[in-house]
Design a protein around this motif. Structure first.
Motif, PDB file in Angstrom:
ATOM      1  N   LEU A 328     -90.142 -28.120 -51.958  1.00  0.00           N
ATOM      2  CA  LEU A 328     -89.258 -27.199 -51.256  1.00  0.00           C
ATOM      3  C   LEU A 328     -89.923 -26.850 -49.932  1.00  0.00           C
ATOM      4  CD1 LEU A 328     -86.691 -25.398 -51.484  1.00  0.00           C
ATOM      5  CD2 LEU A 328     -88.178 -23.610 -52.329  1.00  0.00           C
ATOM      6  N   GLN A 329     -89.149 -26.924 -48.872  1.00  0.00           N
ATOM      7  CA  GLN A 329     -89.721 -26.605 -47.575  1.00  0.00           C
ATOM      8  C   GLN A 329     -89.002 -25.410 -46.970  1.00  0.00           C
ATOM      9  OE1 GLN A 329     -89.223 -29.067 -44.131  1.00  0.00           O
ATOM     10  NE2 GLN A 329     -91.430 -29.237 -43.862  1.00  0.00           N
ATOM     11  N   CYS A 330     -89.786 -24.498 -46.459  1.00  0.00           N
ATOM     12  CA  CYS A 330     -89.225 -23.337 -45.764  1.00  0.00           C
ATOM     13  C   CYS A 330     -89.618 -23.411 -44.303  1.00  0.00           C
ATOM     14  CB  CYS A 330     -89.796 -22.043 -46.317  1.00  0.00           C
ATOM     15  SG  CYS A 330     -89.336 -21.730 -47.965  1.00  0.00           S
ATOM     16  N   ARG A 331     -88.680 -23.107 -43.441  1.00  0.00           N
ATOM     17  CA  ARG A 331     -89.003 -22.981 -42.017  1.00  0.00           C
ATOM     18  C   ARG A 331     -88.608 -21.593 -41.584  1.00  0.00           C
ATOM     19  NH1 ARG A 331     -89.737 -27.792 -39.071  1.00  0.00           N
ATOM     20  NH2 ARG A 331     -88.928 -27.031 -37.123  1.00  0.00           N
ATOM     21  N   PHE A 332     -89.530 -20.957 -40.899  1.00  0.00           N
ATOM     22  CA  PHE A 332     -89.260 -19.621 -40.393  1.00  0.00           C
ATOM     23  C   PHE A 332     -89.217 -19.697 -38.873  1.00  0.00           C
ATOM     24  CE2 PHE A 332     -91.525 -19.267 -44.395  1.00  0.00           C
ATOM     25  CZ  PHE A 332     -90.620 -18.520 -45.117  1.00  0.00           C
ATOM     26  N   HIS A 333     -88.093 -19.346 -38.312  1.00  0.00           N
ATOM     27  CA  HIS A 333     -87.947 -19.445 -36.860  1.00  0.00           C
ATOM     28  C   HIS A 333     -88.270 -18.111 -36.216  1.00  0.00           C
ATOM     29  CE1 HIS A 333     -85.995 -23.440 -36.777  1.00  0.00           C
ATOM     30  NE2 HIS A 333     -85.720 -23.106 -38.033  1.00  0.00           N
ATOM     31  N   HIS A 334     -88.947 -18.199 -35.078  1.00  0.00           N
ATOM     32  CA  HIS A 334     -89.331 -17.000 -34.341  1.00  0.00           C
ATOM     33  C   HIS A 334     -88.625 -16.997 -32.991  1.00  0.00           C
ATOM     34  CE1 HIS A 334     -92.394 -16.858 -37.412  1.00  0.00           C
ATOM     35  NE2 HIS A 334     -92.806 -18.057 -37.053  1.00  0.00           N
ATOM     36  N   TYR A 335     -88.873 -15.945 -32.245  1.00  0.00           N
ATOM     37  CA  TYR A 335     -88.223 -15.841 -30.950  1.00  0.00           C
ATOM     38  C   TYR A 335     -88.806 -16.863 -29.985  1.00  0.00           C
ATOM     39  CZ  TYR A 335     -86.710 -13.888 -26.513  1.00  0.00           C
ATOM     40  OH  TYR A 335     -86.185 -13.727 -25.279  1.00  0.00           O
ATOM     41  N   ARG A 336     -90.127 -16.836 -29.814  1.00  0.00           N
ATOM     42  CA  ARG A 336     -90.754 -17.737 -28.855  1.00  0.00           C
ATOM     43  C   ARG A 336     -91.612 -18.789 -29.546  1.00  0.00           C
ATOM     44  NH1 ARG A 336     -90.875 -13.705 -24.879  1.00  0.00           N
ATOM     45  NH2 ARG A 336     -92.429 -12.643 -26.131  1.00  0.00           N
ATOM     46  N   ALA A 337     -92.396 -18.364 -30.504  1.00  0.00           N
ATOM     47  CA  ALA A 337     -93.379 -19.267 -31.102  1.00  0.00           C
ATOM     48  C   ALA A 337     -92.682 -20.398 -31.861  1.00  0.00           C
ATOM     49  CB  ALA A 337     -94.273 -18.476 -32.057  1.00  0.00           C
ATOM     50  N   ALA A 338     -93.438 -21.473 -32.040  1.00  0.00           N
ATOM     51  CA  ALA A 338     -92.907 -22.608 -32.799  1.00  0.00           C
ATOM     52  C   ALA A 338     -92.660 -22.163 -34.238  1.00  0.00           C
ATOM     53  CB  ALA A 338     -93.918 -23.755 -32.772  1.00  0.00           C
ATOM     54  N   PRO A 339     -91.664 -22.756 -34.877  1.00  0.00           N
ATOM     55  CA  PRO A 339     -91.353 -22.333 -36.248  1.00  0.00           C
ATOM     56  C   PRO A 339     -92.555 -22.511 -37.185  1.00  0.00           C
ATOM     57  CG  PRO A 339     -89.695 -23.843 -35.411  1.00  0.00           C
ATOM     58  CD  PRO A 339     -90.786 -23.808 -34.402  1.00  0.00           C
ATOM     59  N   THR A 340     -92.699 -21.569 -38.091  1.00  0.00           N
ATOM     60  CA  THR A 340     -93.729 -21.682 -39.121  1.00  0.00           C
ATOM     61  C   THR A 340     -93.107 -22.413 -40.304  1.00  0.00           C
ATOM     62  OG1 THR A 340     -94.358 -19.477 -38.438  1.00  0.00           O
ATOM     63  CG2 THR A 340     -95.438 -20.365 -40.389  1.00  0.00           C
ATOM     64  N   THR A 341     -93.811 -23.406 -40.816  1.00  0.00           N
ATOM     65  CA  THR A 341     -93.294 -24.088 -42.005  1.00  0.00           C
ATOM     66  C   THR A 341     -94.226 -23.828 -43.168  1.00  0.00           C
ATOM     67  OG1 THR A 341     -94.471 -26.072 -41.413  1.00  0.00           O
ATOM     68  CG2 THR A 341     -92.175 -25.978 -40.781  1.00  0.00           C
ATOM     69  N   CYS A 342     -93.630 -23.885 -44.330  1.00  0.00           N
ATOM     70  CA  CYS A 342     -94.397 -23.637 -45.539  1.00  0.00           C
ATOM     71  C   CYS A 342     -93.790 -24.523 -46.603  1.00  0.00           C
ATOM     72  CB  CYS A 342     -94.305 -22.152 -45.853  1.00  0.00           C
ATOM     73  SG  CYS A 342     -94.150 -21.685 -47.527  1.00  0.00           S
ATOM     74  N   ALA A 343     -94.592 -25.437 -47.120  1.00  0.00           N
ATOM     75  CA  ALA A 343     -94.085 -26.414 -48.087  1.00  0.00           C
ATOM     76  C   ALA A 343     -94.614 -26.076 -49.468  1.00  0.00           C
ATOM     77  CB  ALA A 343     -94.512 -27.822 -47.685  1.00  0.00           C
ATOM     78  N   LEU A 344     -93.722 -26.182 -50.417  1.00  0.00           N
ATOM     79  CA  LEU A 344     -94.068 -25.871 -51.801  1.00  0.00           C
ATOM     80  C   LEU A 344     -93.985 -27.173 -52.581  1.00  0.00           C
ATOM     81  CD1 LEU A 344     -94.575 -23.052 -52.929  1.00  0.00           C
ATOM     82  CD2 LEU A 344     -92.254 -23.053 -53.776  1.00  0.00           C
ATOM     83  N   ARG A 345     -95.043 -27.496 -53.291  1.00  0.00           N
ATOM     84  CA  ARG A 345     -94.988 -28.693 -54.144  1.00  0.00           C
ATOM     85  C   ARG A 345     -95.100 -28.246 -55.595  1.00  0.00           C
ATOM     86  NH1 ARG A 345     -94.024 -33.013 -52.423  1.00  0.00           N
ATOM     87  NH2 ARG A 345     -94.086 -33.377 -50.199  1.00  0.00           N
ATOM     88  N   LEU A 346     -94.293 -28.826 -56.440  1.00  0.00           N
ATOM     89  CA  LEU A 346     -94.262 -28.373 -57.826  1.00  0.00           C
ATOM     90  C   LEU A 346     -94.733 -29.492 -58.742  1.00  0.00           C
ATOM     91  CD1 LEU A 346     -90.692 -26.982 -57.412  1.00  0.00           C
ATOM     92  CD2 LEU A 346     -92.748 -25.633 -57.472  1.00  0.00           C
TER      93      LEU A 346
END
Lengths: 542, 213
Positions: A328-346
């Protein structure tokens, strides 16, 4: 307005087609025609019911939206392009499908001619197939613009044939491609796949569950809906055969001689004389969802809260398909900064929103956002089979309880927070060098103890081995050739020489001893046999 | 009438969660693999679920040998569950463990800067038979959490700590102080039960079994 249209779609006038008449009937008297050799009693029974959906003007629908107001014409990809579809304005100007580009331009000079976009056409059909798959697993795409569903086994589940058809149509029309478009898919129902498809292509009403009505219904359809090769169509036309009725009246032997067995087989399938299996569409689906936050959020708990509806949606998505995801991959978008991604492996396929949320919580605890989050995106990995386990009668740890779920769950939970490398199993390697005699292994999820690891005494070391091995040998002080650690070490056993590894550059020649210090702790120490002859501490007996 | 009350009272007092003074608590146990230790421990072995604290003056006095027979037995139980090692001080040496009969594929090593959290998760999950942890420091509150987690997950929790914490109060079910037997020819240790529900007050001398060869 739209709702009324939806209700009326499956030609409710066809009263005889009510689901209550779905039962096997005696075979009708053999008709005359190419399919009707005397011995061939119709092998029709309503064992199968096919819904066909035909998307008229698929190539027009699939064009990327343009701003041009000129009459729109789509060309096929041949070397000598012909008009595939023309929109209402172009048709009004006299452009017809099948014209060459030159002819179309001569008819209406201001047309906007665009090449067809097969990738988008396929994507639209796959989207429809995905919607249809909620109604039956037997869905296939009849390239390029048809969809076939076998729905007999699903009728009861959806509360009757009409209700199923109504829901199917409503679900398909809800697709964005048909919003504000006059071209809508045409649905038909028939006991054979080809018949349903032929009727759908002809745009004819067809809602038949009784095979006996099939010949009468097919009779008036134009023969070209079978989409046979051009030369076959031309020959049929030359013979004066225009409708399927004409076609079915042709003598069977003569037809086979002139047109070949392949087309005869088509006719047999059309009438249900021979089986017509369709390859099920293997769907490669992924879940994607996004949520735009009302406010910028930095707090992890509130972000998790905002993600919860997406996770619930994901769970629904997976449960409906009886599948799970392992990534599962999450992307968090910000105003200026590049999106933060966080990957979950099960470690094992998962579908539960609650479990995924708790794993995400652990992952987020390690994540630093450069800026507050404005938008979250969730992207599930490939769907995998999820074995459905029943709830255990026992609570975890009780005798009789098989911890099939807890074991991978614990690993995931720990790894989500600590990283994948922080949680591992160990295994033996057949090597003499102690540092090479063990290796990190992926934790085994098998419920039974494998033979290799079961501590076979025959493989057990003939010499004593310490329970702890240091990450790297630790150099010891020495005095008069004796090792020291705090005080002098008393050598209890040894030496045991280990000499190995000349072939891979990590050559060792060591004499190992069991040593004891003044406080009673036991160590495994060695002395280099070559070079400096220094003493090293390599293990502790624990 | 009076006798009936007596009987009822007896039944009540036999409940596993009732413990009176130095009477032996009725806990579910399994053998430690050392006859002398079994005789000294309440219930005749390690508790099946709960927290055991093992205090040592310094590492290497046999704290692992003490548990080896138990590890070997637990790792072979079916259905299998993990034997988790939370932040061990060195690498557990696989060949030596295997030689003592431990099933390696039930071992799960966790390297972490959050040993308390990991240990609690392992104990609570219900996926572990036993979870060993090496903690530099743990408050009585944290130990209490671990004790509760072990009971909930029906796991044996083992906490390795330094002897200097022997004076502290601890909510652990069983506290054991291990001293090396200095000068003795054999490989063993002396064991004191600092806290136990009805265990032996005398020190117990143990000799470690050599690897099955």
């Amino acid at each position: 307005m739209r709702h009324a249209k939806t209700l009326s779609l499956f030609e409710p006038g066809d009263v005889s087609a009510a689901p209550s008449v779905l039962r096997v009937r005696p075979a009708p008297p053999p008709p005359t025609g190419p399919g009707s050799d005397n011995e061939a009693a119709l092998a029709l029974d309503p064992r199968e019911l096919w819904i066909a959906a035909h998307v008229p003007q698929l190539s027009l629908l699939s064009l990327p939206a343009g701003v041009s107001t000129a009459p729109l014409v789509v060309l096929d990809e041949a070397r000598n392009p012909r008009v595939m579809d023309a929109d209402a304005r172009a048709q009004a100007a006299g452009v017809r499908p099948g014209m060459t580009l030159g002819a179309a331009l001569a008819t209406a000079p201001d047309i906007n001619a665009r090449p067809r976009d097969t990738a988008r056409e396929l994507a639209l059909m796959q989207r429809l197939a995905g919607i249809a798959a909620a109604f039956t697993p037997q869905v296939s795409i009849e390239s390029p613009d048809g969809l076939l569903l076998e729905i007999k086994p699903s009728i009861r589940l959806f509360g009757g044939l009409k209700e199923l058809c109504r829901q199917l149509r409503a679900a398909c029309l809800a697709d964005a491609a048909f919003a504000g478009s006059a071209a809508q898919p045409h649905f038909t129902l028939a006991p054979t796949a080809l018949a349903a498809l032929a009727a759908a292509r002809a745009g004819a009403r067809c809602f038949i569950t009784d095979p006996r009505q099939l010949p009468a219904r097919l009779k008036l359809l134009p023969a070209r809906v079978l989409r046979w090769p051009e030369d076959a169509n031309a020959r049929l036309l030359a013979m004066g055969v225009r409708t399927l009725g004409d076609l079915l009246r042709l003598p069977r032997a003569g037809f086979a001689k002139r047109f070949g067995p392949a087309l005869l087989a088509d006719l047999d399938r059309l009438q249900g004389r021979s089986a017509d299996p369709r390859r099920r569409l293997a769907r490669r689906e992924r879940y994607t969802g996004r949520v735009d936050l009302d406010h910028e959020i930095e707090d992890h708990d509130r972000i998790l809260e905002a993600l919860r509806p997406l996770l619930d949606e994901l769970e629904q998505f997976l449960r409906r398909r009886q599948r799970g995801i392992t990534a599962l991959q999450c992307r968090f978008h910000h105003y200026r900064a590049a999106p933060t991604t966080c990957a979950l492996r099960l470690a094992a396929p998962e579908a539960s929103a609650t479990r995924l949320q708790s794993l995400l919580r652990e992952r987020l605890a390690n994540l630093q956002f450069p800026e507050p989050v404005r938008r979250c995106e969730l992207r599930g990995g490939a769907l995998t089979e999820r074995p459905l386990a029943s709830q255990s009668l026992w609570s975890p740890g009780e005798r009789g309880h098989a911890p099939a779920n807890e074991m991978p769950a614990l690993i995931e939970h720990l790894r989500a927070r600590l990283g994948a490398a922080a949680v591992y199993g160990i295994g033996r390697v057949a090597q003499h060098r102690p540092e090479n005699a063990w290796a990190v292994a992926e934790p085994a999820l098998a419920a039974v103890v494998s033979k290799a690891s079961a501590g076979d005494p025959a493989v057990g070391a003939p010499f004593r081995r310490p329970l702890w091995l240091l990450h790297a040998p630790q150099e010891l002080d020495s005095q008069r050739g004796r090792p020291r650690r705090g005080g002098a070490l008393e050598l209890l056993a040894g030496p045991e020489r280990i000499e190995s590894g000349w072939w891979d550059g990590a050559d060792v020649r060591r004499d190992y001893y069991v040593a004891r210090d003044g406080r009673g702790a036991r160590f495994w120490v060695y002395r280099e046999c070559v070079g400096t002859r220094k003493w090293y501490l390599h293990g502790i007996f624990g | 009438m009076h006798e009936a009350h007596e009987k009822q009272l007896e039944e009540l007092l036999a409940h596993p969660s009732v413990w009176r003074g130095r009477s032996r608590a009725a806990v579910e146990t399994f053998p430690t693999g050392f006859a002398a230790l079994d005789a000294g421990l309440p219930g005749g072995g390690w508790p099946r679920s709960g927290l055991v604290e093992i205090l040592t003056p310094h590492p290497g006095v046999g704290e692992l040998y003490l548990l080896l027979p138990a590890l070997a037995a637990l790792s072979r139980l079916l259905p299998a569950r993990w034997c988790t090692w939370v932040s061990p001080p060195h690498e557990p040496f696989a060949p030596a463990l295997a030689a003592h009969g431990v099933a390696l594929d039930r071992m799960l090593i966790v390297r972490t800067h959050l040993p308390l959290w990991a240990h609690e998760q392992a104990l609570r999950s219900g996926a572990c038979e036993v979870a060993l942890a090496w903690l530099p420091r743990a408050s009585p509150r944290a130990v209490r959490r671990l004790q509760l987690a072990a009971e909930q997950g029906r796991a044996l929790g083992v906490l390795y700590r330094s002897q200097k914490f022997a004076g502290e109060a601890s909510p652990a079910m069983l506290r054991v102080l291990l001293e090396p037997l200095v000068g003795a020819g054999n490989h063993g240790a002396r064991l004191h039960l600092l806290k136990s529900r009805g265990g032996s007050r005398e020190p117990i001398d143990l000799t470690w079994a050599p690897a099955a060869a």
